[in-house]
Design an enzyme around this catalytic site. Structure first.
Site, PDB file in Angstrom:
ATOM      1  N   GLU A  83     -64.702  -1.179 -49.094  1.00 57.87           N
ATOM      2  CA  GLU A  83     -64.196  -2.227 -48.460  1.00 57.87           C
ATOM      3  C   GLU A  83     -64.122  -3.254 -49.781  1.00 57.87           C
ATOM      4  O   GLU A  83     -62.741  -3.830 -50.112  1.00 57.87           O
ATOM      5  CB  GLU A  83     -64.868  -3.268 -47.387  1.00 57.87           C
ATOM      6  CG  GLU A  83     -64.097  -4.406 -47.106  1.00 57.87           C
ATOM      7  CD  GLU A  83     -64.778  -5.244 -45.842  1.00 57.87           C
ATOM      8  OE1 GLU A  83     -65.523  -4.445 -45.188  1.00 57.87           O
ATOM      9  OE2 GLU A  83     -64.397  -6.011 -45.601  1.00 57.87           O
TER      10      GLU A  83
ATOM     11  N   ARG B  64     -71.907 -12.439 -40.204  1.00 59.73           N
ATOM     12  CA  ARG B  64     -71.982 -11.599 -39.095  1.00 59.73           C
ATOM     13  C   ARG B  64     -73.458 -11.610 -38.526  1.00 59.73           C
ATOM     14  O   ARG B  64     -73.894 -11.253 -37.143  1.00 59.73           O
ATOM     15  CB  ARG B  64     -70.971 -10.305 -39.336  1.00 59.73           C
ATOM     16  CG  ARG B  64     -70.875  -9.537 -38.068  1.00 59.73           C
ATOM     17  CD  ARG B  64     -70.179  -8.126 -38.084  1.00 59.73           C
ATOM     18  NE  ARG B  64     -68.850  -8.354 -38.136  1.00 59.73           N
ATOM     19  CZ  ARG B  64     -67.955  -8.385 -37.126  1.00 59.73           C
ATOM     20  NH1 ARG B  64     -68.447  -8.399 -35.783  1.00 59.73           N
ATOM     21  NH2 ARG B  64     -66.707  -8.808 -37.075  1.00 59.73           N
TER      22      ARG B  64
ATOM     23  N   GLU C  58     -67.549   0.468 -35.436  1.00 53.85           N
ATOM     24  CA  GLU C  58     -69.220   0.090 -35.683  1.00 53.85           C
ATOM     25  C   GLU C  58     -70.282  -0.032 -34.514  1.00 53.85           C
ATOM     26  O   GLU C  58     -71.274   0.676 -34.722  1.00 53.85           O
ATOM     27  CB  GLU C  58     -69.072  -1.368 -36.311  1.00 53.85           C
ATOM     28  CG  GLU C  58     -68.212  -0.979 -37.532  1.00 53.85           C
ATOM     29  CD  GLU C  58     -68.121  -2.681 -38.194  1.00 53.85           C
ATOM     30  OE1 GLU C  58     -67.121  -3.512 -37.786  1.00 53.85           O
ATOM     31  OE2 GLU C  58     -68.708  -3.204 -39.127  1.00 53.85           O
TER      32      GLU C  58
HETATM   33  N1  LUZ Z   1     -65.519  -6.984 -42.953  1.00 53.90           N
HETATM   34  C1  LUZ Z   1     -65.020  -8.197 -43.391  1.00 53.90           C
HETATM   35  C2  LUZ Z   1     -66.072  -6.463 -42.223  1.00 53.90           C
HETATM   36  O1  LUZ Z   1     -64.435  -8.611 -44.211  1.00 53.90           O
HETATM   37  N2  LUZ Z   1     -65.241  -9.070 -42.360  1.00 53.90           N
HETATM   38  C3  LUZ Z   1     -65.839  -8.812 -41.243  1.00 53.90           C
HETATM   39  O2  LUZ Z   1     -65.947  -9.689 -40.285  1.00 53.90           O
HETATM   40  C4  LUZ Z   1     -66.104  -7.486 -40.958  1.00 53.90           C
HETATM   41  N3  LUZ Z   1     -66.756  -7.135 -39.898  1.00 53.90           N
HETATM   42  C5  LUZ Z   1     -67.441  -5.836 -39.713  1.00 53.90           C
HETATM   43  C6  LUZ Z   1     -67.036  -5.223 -40.982  1.00 53.90           C
HETATM   44  N4  LUZ Z   1     -66.662  -5.402 -41.873  1.00 53.90           N
HETATM   45 MO1  MOS Z   2     -66.720  -2.215 -42.536  1.00 57.31          MO
HETATM   46  S1  MOS Z   2     -68.554  -2.306 -42.809  1.00 57.31           S
HETATM   47  O1  MOS Z   2     -65.763  -1.885 -44.290  1.00 57.31           O
HETATM   48  O2  MOS Z   2     -65.935  -2.344 -41.198  1.00 57.31           O
END
Ligand code: LUZ
Ligand code: MOS
Length: 754
Positions: A226, A304, A707
């Site tokens: 990500e 989160r 998730e």
């Molecule tokens: N990525 C993000 C995530 O940038 N914001 C989020 O709230 C998120 N939640 C879960 C997994 N990736």
């Molecule tokens: Mo995420 S932990 O790249 O949804």
């Protein structure tokens, strides 16, 4: 309904970055990294390397024409270390050579002189020294101080959870090449094409329109791409820009494991209070997040954690504080669950410890306190789903649950040295990026003159099956066969400003954008059909199974003929659409709002068998009741359920990251870092899906699946603790994960001699 990409995967025909056809003269970049976790760089001597046969250039911090900076949320991460290094594995230089073997061998010989400092590895120590990524945040509900007086039982504890390596099958990698007129094309294994585009543009000092990022598919990501695909993409792009050639940077497994961040380890303190009726009246928790050396996504992950501090429970008085601590580990990052698993583990430890203090069954206290419709979360949103409670009750009502319970007690009565344990694990997960603006997606749909369809969206296919779901969204909207639809690469020149494929939201957001684009074309097709059929009323016209219907009756007009007719009448067969999740908002000034489109909730029950002499164990069965909404593709969702669950079980059991005192990762290969395999996976996984409701936020009434199932894996930890207790009733609290077989054994034999 299957994952159509599975056919490519099993034949080995899926093309990952390293499989792409590249020009004959493609160069290869190998990374020179820091061997100390903290220190001042005295010198980097690149000239001997540059004079070696086959080496084209060696790039360092001074080479980017724009910023030597890849930080996205916070700009605290240099592409190449300049004056200081902050973790072992941090990139310092890139050796660009004609082939990979030369690049790698020369990179190993580059001399870097560093004056080492003392690494900071522990988050609480970092906190004590004021080494933070951002100021702490607190979510609060009710009046916690007043609530303690009304509690009959109050317990406290400390909880540790370890990190987790992503072990995506495809390691990090990028191929980049220069195109005409100063443009750079970047094929990156990233979940975030637009972040790569933005940062490469900044690094090269050019506008984003001169950087095209293209993503075909990833061999897994789980959050690890990500934010952390960016560095390698930027290096390849810089090298391509410098040399005028295509340049590939692909990490080896060990390089990848050393240099990239992982799930954040957390150290946490809790205090929980139960009233006389076993209601949870108060919960106070503090999370110390080990962020590593740069911010990366740590602040979002921390957020989160706060959102999921109370998991599936209704607690009227809460104070949850979280602090992101800067240490000398590689920057920790997104990993399936994104801070929620850490929070839920602490909550479960607290509930169980409180139940024990009150002399009650853990399950009884868990069930008593589950969320109901209308209950308020600490962040101000109200629970709108009955499924936390309902899933628990459905699971408990399944005849297999009684059989399981009976089997455990019979087994434990009959066996002295082997014990079984059973645990319930509720999960309630909020769907939407907590960063509200990211909840948008785009789609570009072309219907070609032969009736075939091409769809581009912001979603990145990484094995999770999102491309199949998007094909289904298009095929369903047009009512045509799935094979007519192709999903194209994710490309920033076709779909701009792509949010990361993350937060379990890609199918929701991009499925909806696809639907909207297809609906726009469909409207034109319907008008065109009305025109062709001489009908005055387009409202009467629809498409069903590739056939035009008039007043509900099939006509002779088929999809292909209709498309041809529309094309010949010079009507556009393309549409672009944008989807933004409605309603959601959040105000950080007061930490209240409605950040999620909806919640998914469910419950798992896990049964394990423990060998009490060896500490080894097996997960016999996991049974889950989970809320899917109306699934677009139950087969893909079941696959996500099983994969997520096993990955979660790995986090709490086998997967242990060990560092030495210098901050060097000792478990940096697949022989020392053990992930669950087919033999370790539960003997049985049974999933019952609640499939009755319709949700506006998800595509076609479906709910996110990526998730939430991960966190059912946490149940295995507590089932193991139950089995350990059956052997040693005096066992102290177990609040440290992973609960490896070694740890189980040591706990079971601790103090036995006295
Ligand atoms: N990525 C993000 C995530 O940038 N914001 C989020 O709230 C998120 N939640 C879960 C997994 N990736
Ligand atoms: Mo995420 S932990 O790249 O949804």
């Amino acid at each position: 309904m299957t994952n159509r990409d599975a056919i490519l995967h099993v034949r080995g025909e899926s093309r990952y970055v390293d499989d792409r056809l590249t020009p004959e003269d493609t160069l290869f970049g190998a990374v020179v990294t820091s061997d100390v976790a903290c220190g001042t760089i005295r010198s980097v001597d690149t000239s001997p390397a540059e004079s070696r046969e086959g080496v084209v250039c060696v790039l360092t911090a001074g080479d980017p024409p724009g910023e030597n900076q890849i930080g996205n949320i916070i700009r605290d991460e240099p592409l190449f270390a300049d004056s200081e290094v902050h973790y072992i594995g941090q990139p310092i230089a890139l050796v660009v050579a004609r082939d990979a073997a030369t690049a790698r061998s020369v990179a190993r010989g580059v001399k870097v002189e560093i004056d080492p400092g003392t690494p900071l590895l522990d988050p609480r120590e970092a906190h004590a020294q004021g080494s933070l990524i951002a100021p702490p945040r607190t979510f609060a509900l009710g009046d916690i101080e007043a609530a303690w007086d009304r509690c009959k039982w109050i317990v406290e504890g400390r909880v540790e959870s370890g990190g987790q390596e992503h072990v995506y099958l495809e390691t990090q990698g990028t191929v980049a090449w220069p195109a005409e007129d100063g443009k750079v094309v970047v094929q990156s294994a990233t979940q975030s094409p637009s972040v790569v585009q933005c940062i490469v543009a900044r690094m090269l000092g050019m506008p984003m329109q001169r950087v095209e990022v293209d993503v075909l598919r990833l061999g897994g990501a789980f959050g690890g791409k990500e934010d952390q695909a960016t560095a390698w993409a930027a290096m390849a792009a810089l090298a391509a820009w410098k040399t005028g050639k295509a340049v590939k940077v692909v990490l080896r497994r060990r390089e990848d494991m050393r240099s990239t961040g992982k799930r954040h380890p957390y150290s946490s303190d809790f205090r929980i209070g139960l009233g006389k009726d076993l209601d949870i009246l108060a919960y106070d928790v503090t999370f110390y997040q080990n962020a590593g050396a740069a911010a990366d996504l740590s602040t979002s992950i921390l957020e989160r954690t706060l959102f999921h501090a109370t998991n599936s429970y209704n607690i009227p008085n809460v104070r949850a504080t979280a602090v992101s601590c800067r240490t000398n580990l590689p920057p920790n990052t997104a990993f399936r669950g994104f801070g929620a698993p850490q929070a839920m583990f602490v909550m479960e430890c607290a509930v169980r410890k409180a139940a024990a203090a009150a002399g009650a069954e853990a399950e009884w206290v868990q069930r008593k306190n589950l969320l109901s419709v209308g209950d308020e979360f600490p962040y101000g949103m109200r629970c709108s789903s009955p499924n936390a409670r309902r899933s628990w009750e459905m699971l408990e009502d399944q005849p297999e649950t009684a059989v399981m319970r009976e089997a455990v007690s019979v087994f434990n009565a009959e066996h002295a040295l082997r014990k079984k344990g059973l645990a319930f694990m509720p999960v309630c997960f909020g769907v939407s990026f907590t960063t509200t603006f990211l909840n948008q997606a785009g789609a570009l749909v072309h219907v070609y003159s032969d009736g075939s369809v091409g769809v581009s969206t912001a979603a990145v296919e990484m094995g999770q099956g999102v491309n199949t779901k998007i094909r289904q969204a298009a095929a369903r909207t047009f009512s045509i066969g799935l094979d007519r639809v192709r999903v194209e690469t994710t490309n920033t020149a076709r779909v701009a400003n792509t949010s990361p494929t993350a937060a379990s939201s890609a199918a929701d957001l991009n499925g909806n954008a696809t639907r909207l684009a297809c609906e726009a074309i469909l409207q034109r097709l319907v008008r065109s059909a009305a025109d062709l059929l001489g009908s005055e009323a387009p409202d009467d016209i629809s498409l069903l199974d590739e056939t035009v219907q008039a007043s509900g009756q099939a006509t002779d007009l088929k999809w292909e003929a209709l498309v041809q007719h529309t094309y010949r009448n010079r009507i556009s067969l393309s549409a672009q659409a944008h989807y933004a999740t409605p309603r959601i908002h959040f105000d950080k000034a007061v930490e209240k709002g409605e950040p999620f489109s909806y919640h998914v909730a469910g419950t798992a029950v896990t049964e394990v068998t423990l060998d009490c002499l060896r500490g080894t164990y097996e997960v016999d069965a996991v049974r889950v009741v989970h809320d899917l909404g109306r699934s677009i593709n139950p087969m893909i969702d079941l696959g996500q359920m099983e994969g997520g669950l096993v990955q979660g079980i790995g986090w709490v059991t086998l997967e242990e990251l060990l560092y030495d005192d210098e901050g060097r990762l000792l478990t940096d290969s697949m022989s020392t870092y053990k992930i669950p395999d087919m033999n370790f996976a539960p003997g049985e996984i049974q999933a019952e899906f609640i499939q009755d409701a319709q949700y506006e936020g998800g595509a076609f009434g479906s709910k996110a699946i990526g998730e939430p199932p991960f966190m059912y894996g946490i149940g295995t930890f507590f089932a193991l603790v139950e089995a350990m207790r059956a052997f040693r009733p005096d066992l102290p609290d177990q609040h440290i994960l992973p609960l490896t077989p070694e740890r189980v054994l040591m706990e079971l034999v601790a103090d036995l001699s006295s």
